[in-house]
Design a protein around this motif. Structure first.
Motif, short mmCIF file in Angstrom:
data_model
loop_
_atom_site.label_atom_id
_atom_site.label_comp_id
_atom_site.label_asym_id
_atom_site.label_seq_id
_atom_site.Cartn_x
_atom_site.Cartn_y
_atom_site.Cartn_z
N ILE A 91 0.84 -1.20 0.00
CA ILE A 91 0.00 0.00 0.00
C ILE A 91 0.87 1.25 0.00
O ILE A 91 0.61 2.22 -0.72
CB ILE A 91 -0.95 0.00 1.22
N LEU A 92 1.94 1.22 0.81
CA LEU A 92 2.84 2.37 0.91
C LEU A 92 3.50 2.70 -0.43
O LEU A 92 3.67 3.88 -0.77
CB LEU A 92 3.91 2.09 1.97
N VAL A 93 3.87 1.66 -1.19
CA VAL A 93 4.57 1.90 -2.45
C VAL A 93 3.66 2.62 -3.45
O VAL A 93 4.14 3.34 -4.34
CB VAL A 93 5.09 0.57 -3.05
N LEU A 94 2.35 2.47 -3.31
CA LEU A 94 1.41 3.17 -4.17
C LEU A 94 1.36 4.67 -3.87
O LEU A 94 0.94 5.47 -4.70
CB LEU A 94 0.00 2.58 -4.02
N ASN A 99 8.46 5.47 -9.70
CA ASN A 99 8.01 4.88 -10.95
C ASN A 99 9.22 4.58 -11.83
O ASN A 99 9.98 5.47 -12.20
CB ASN A 99 7.05 5.83 -11.68
N VAL A 100 9.39 3.29 -12.14
CA VAL A 100 10.48 2.85 -13.00
C VAL A 100 9.89 1.98 -14.10
O VAL A 100 9.28 0.96 -13.82
CB VAL A 100 11.55 2.06 -12.21
N GLY A 101 10.08 2.39 -15.35
CA GLY A 101 9.57 1.62 -16.47
C GLY A 101 8.06 1.52 -16.51
O GLY A 101 7.51 0.53 -17.02
N GLY A 102 7.37 2.50 -15.96
CA GLY A 102 5.92 2.49 -15.98
C GLY A 102 5.27 1.81 -14.80
O GLY A 102 4.04 1.78 -14.68
N ASN A 103 6.08 1.25 -13.88
CA ASN A 103 5.56 0.57 -12.69
C ASN A 103 5.98 1.31 -11.42
O ASN A 103 7.17 1.57 -11.22
CB ASN A 103 6.06 -0.88 -12.60
N GLN A 104 5.03 1.65 -10.58
CA GLN A 104 5.34 2.28 -9.30
C GLN A 104 5.49 1.18 -8.27
O GLN A 104 4.62 0.96 -7.43
CB GLN A 104 4.22 3.25 -8.90
N ALA A 105 6.64 0.49 -8.33
CA ALA A 105 6.82 -0.73 -7.55
C ALA A 105 7.98 -0.68 -6.57
O ALA A 105 8.23 -1.65 -5.86
CB ALA A 105 7.03 -1.92 -8.51
N TRP A 106 8.70 0.45 -6.51
CA TRP A 106 9.89 0.53 -5.67
C TRP A 106 9.81 1.67 -4.66
O TRP A 106 9.41 2.78 -5.00
CB TRP A 106 11.14 0.73 -6.53
N MET A 157 -2.24 -9.76 -4.95
CA MET A 157 -2.29 -9.64 -6.41
C MET A 157 -2.99 -8.36 -6.83
O MET A 157 -2.55 -7.67 -7.76
CB MET A 157 -3.02 -10.85 -7.01
N ILE A 158 -4.08 -8.02 -6.15
CA ILE A 158 -4.83 -6.81 -6.47
C ILE A 158 -3.98 -5.57 -6.23
O ILE A 158 -3.93 -4.65 -7.06
CB ILE A 158 -6.13 -6.75 -5.63
N LEU A 159 -3.28 -5.54 -5.09
CA LEU A 159 -2.43 -4.39 -4.77
C LEU A 159 -1.28 -4.24 -5.76
O LEU A 159 -0.92 -3.12 -6.16
CB LEU A 159 -1.88 -4.53 -3.35
N ILE A 160 -0.72 -5.36 -6.17
CA ILE A 160 0.39 -5.32 -7.13
C ILE A 160 -0.09 -4.88 -8.50
O ILE A 160 0.61 -4.17 -9.22
CB ILE A 160 1.08 -6.70 -7.20
N MET A 161 -1.31 -5.28 -8.86
CA MET A 161 -1.86 -4.89 -10.16
C MET A 161 -2.09 -3.38 -10.23
O MET A 161 -2.06 -2.78 -11.30
CB MET A 161 -3.17 -5.64 -10.42
N GLN A 163 -0.04 -1.20 -9.29
CA GLN A 163 1.22 -0.49 -9.47
C GLN A 163 1.43 0.05 -10.90
O GLN A 163 2.04 1.14 -10.99
CB GLN A 163 2.38 -1.41 -9.05
N PRO A 164 1.11 -0.51 -12.01
CA PRO A 164 0.70 -1.90 -12.21
C PRO A 164 1.91 -2.75 -12.58
O PRO A 164 2.75 -2.34 -13.39
CB PRO A 164 -0.26 -1.79 -13.39
N ASP A 165 2.01 -3.95 -12.02
CA ASP A 165 3.11 -4.86 -12.30
C ASP A 165 2.52 -6.24 -12.61
O ASP A 165 2.37 -7.08 -11.72
CB ASP A 165 4.05 -4.93 -11.10
N ALA A 166 2.14 -6.43 -13.87
CA ALA A 166 1.45 -7.65 -14.27
C ALA A 166 2.31 -8.89 -14.05
O ALA A 166 1.80 -9.95 -13.68
CB ALA A 166 1.03 -7.56 -15.74
N GLY A 167 3.63 -8.78 -14.26
CA GLY A 167 4.51 -9.92 -14.09
C GLY A 167 4.50 -10.46 -12.67
O GLY A 167 4.27 -11.64 -12.43
N SER A 168 4.76 -9.57 -11.70
CA SER A 168 4.78 -9.98 -10.29
C SER A 168 3.41 -10.47 -9.85
O SER A 168 3.29 -11.40 -9.05
CB SER A 168 5.23 -8.82 -9.41
#
Length: 424
Positions: A91-94, A99-106, A157-161, A163-168
């Motif tokens: 939740i915090l990462v959102l 944002n790296v490569g279109g994903n807010q995952a870090w 899975m919902i939280l990761i989507m 970001q969006p990070d379909a792979g993870s």
């Protein structure tokens, strides 16, 4: 006299530890070769990716030893807390993520380092799933138990989507194999296979009415053949309805949810479009690099495709290209053999556990690693879409390496104490 069951390294599966160390070493050497900088030749230079990866390996090994020192029962007891913490990080990462490569995952950290919560959510989900399914009177065949287990898997899975990070996000779907091992009907796996087939057919054919008509026709034929079995007829009708709804959802997902670059990657893999110099460039260069290695490869640090940056993301998602180009088909088979042996070893470890918690967790670990390897390597040779997931223990990345280390060493710890673990 001390109890040998409780001695520090007694019953540790050293073969699994050895495979882990070999894969880590291959990772550091491959990253070193892929992004070697003549100005920074030391493999421990923290200004380079290979220097950072070497540091990550040292940290990971120390963390692994620390896990071996823990009390096994503590791992089960802490499962809800670990799952909660990783969920809060997702939740915090959102909110504050980079944002790296279109994903807010870090999540940015001091010193130029980054934390990817989705990597840690994998072993946290395995732990909590094992904790829940190993509880008293929990049967995955019952609707309530299945719904809760599915909720444990799908919530991150919902939280990761987002970001969006379909792979993870897709990695978590591999945990359905755990439910199957614990008694879920094999029809669910068949249904999952039908979903995948329908996804491909829907995108390839495009004519929704033709596909829906085919589903209805197949359902009618089966009903006519087994018209006396009312329960089967009801099941067939329900299944046909679900499949038809899925077909329409695929079209909605493809047109409204997926980003343009994601759609192009899927189209390229399915052969709908060809774009070797655009979105298909990564995969095209990847296949060229692997193919150029031929049987024995060009030799360590002699790969031209990866050496001169023809392959993008060559130290992360496409690290297998370096192995294929520099060590050829033979080296690729060795790496694949190591992963296959590791997964089979994990299954063997799972089946010798006395504790349901340990067995379920082991199958979770095996499923996640297997999914990562198949998708990552499939991505580099162009048989699955480029969705950006790392090759376990080899791709560059501290979050990924430490997450897989924690995942494996928790399993090794549980296994080392298997003779004394009959709880849960």
């Amino acid at each position: 006299m001390s109890n040998p069951q409780r001695s520090f390294f007694f019953n540790v599966d050293w073969l699994t530890v050895f495979i882990y160390l070999v894969l880590c070493a291959i990772g550091v050497l491959s990253i070193h070769s892929a992004v070697f900088d003549p100005k920074n030749q030391s493999i421990v230079d923290l200004d380079t990716n290979y220097g950072k990866q070497f540091l990550f390996v040292i940290i990971a090994i120390i963390l692994g030893i620390f896990i071996l020192l823990l009390e096994s029962r503590l791992l089960s007891a802490l499962a809800p807390a670990i799952y909660t913490i990783t969920t809060l990080l997702l939740i915090l990462v959102l909110v504050i993520g980079r944002n790296v490569g279109g994903n807010q995952a870090w999540i940015p950290l001091p010193g130029g380092f980054r934390l990817q919560p989705s990597e840690f959510a994998k072993f946290a989900t395995c732990l909590l799933l094992a904790r829940y399914l190993s509880g008293a009177n929990i049967k995955v065949t019952e609707i309530k138990s299945f719904a809760i287990a599915a909720g444990i898997i799908f919530f991150p899975m919902i939280l990761i989507m987002l970001q969006p990070d379909a792979g993870s996000m897709l990695v978590f779907s591999s945990l359905l194999f755990v439910l199957y091992r614990e008694g879920l009907s094999p029809y669910f796996l068949i249904l999952e296979g039908l979903f995948i087939a329908l996804f491909v057919i829907t995108l390839k054919v495009g004519n929704l009415f033709f596909i829906v008509g085919g589903i209805i026709a197949a359902a009618v034929i089966i009903i006519l053949l087994f018209r006396r079995n009312r329960q089967l007829i009801l099941t067939i009708l329900t299944g046909a309805g679900i499949l038809i709804a899925f077909v329409f959802s695929v079209q909605f997902l493809y047109t409204k949810v997926l980003k343009p670059h994601q759609k192009v990657r899927i189209d390229i893999v399915l052969g709908i479009t060809s774009d070797p110099r655009g979105k298909g460039y990564n995969v095209n260069q990847s296949k060229i690099a692997i193919g150029s290695g031929k049987l024995w490869g060009k030799g360590y640090m002699r790969g031209t495709q990866t050496k001169y940056s023809f392959v993008p993301e060559q130290s992360t998602d496409f690290i297998f290209c370096t192995v294929g180009e520099e060590f050829g088909f033979a080296g690729s088979v060795v790496v694949l053999g190591l992963y296959l042996f590791l997964v089979l070893r994990i299954i063997y470890i799972a089946e010798r556990q006395r504790s349901p918690f340990s067995r379920i967790y082991a199958y979770g670990v095996g499923s996640v690693i297997f999914f990562h390897v198949v998708i990552n390597i499939g991505m580099t040779i162009g048989i699955v879409p480029s969705i950006g997931i790392p090759l376990p223990l080899i791709s560059y990345g501290g979050s990924s390496l430490i997450s897989f280390t924690v995942m494996l060493f928790i399993l090794i710890k549980l296994d080392s104490n298997r003779m004394g673990m009959i709880y849960a």
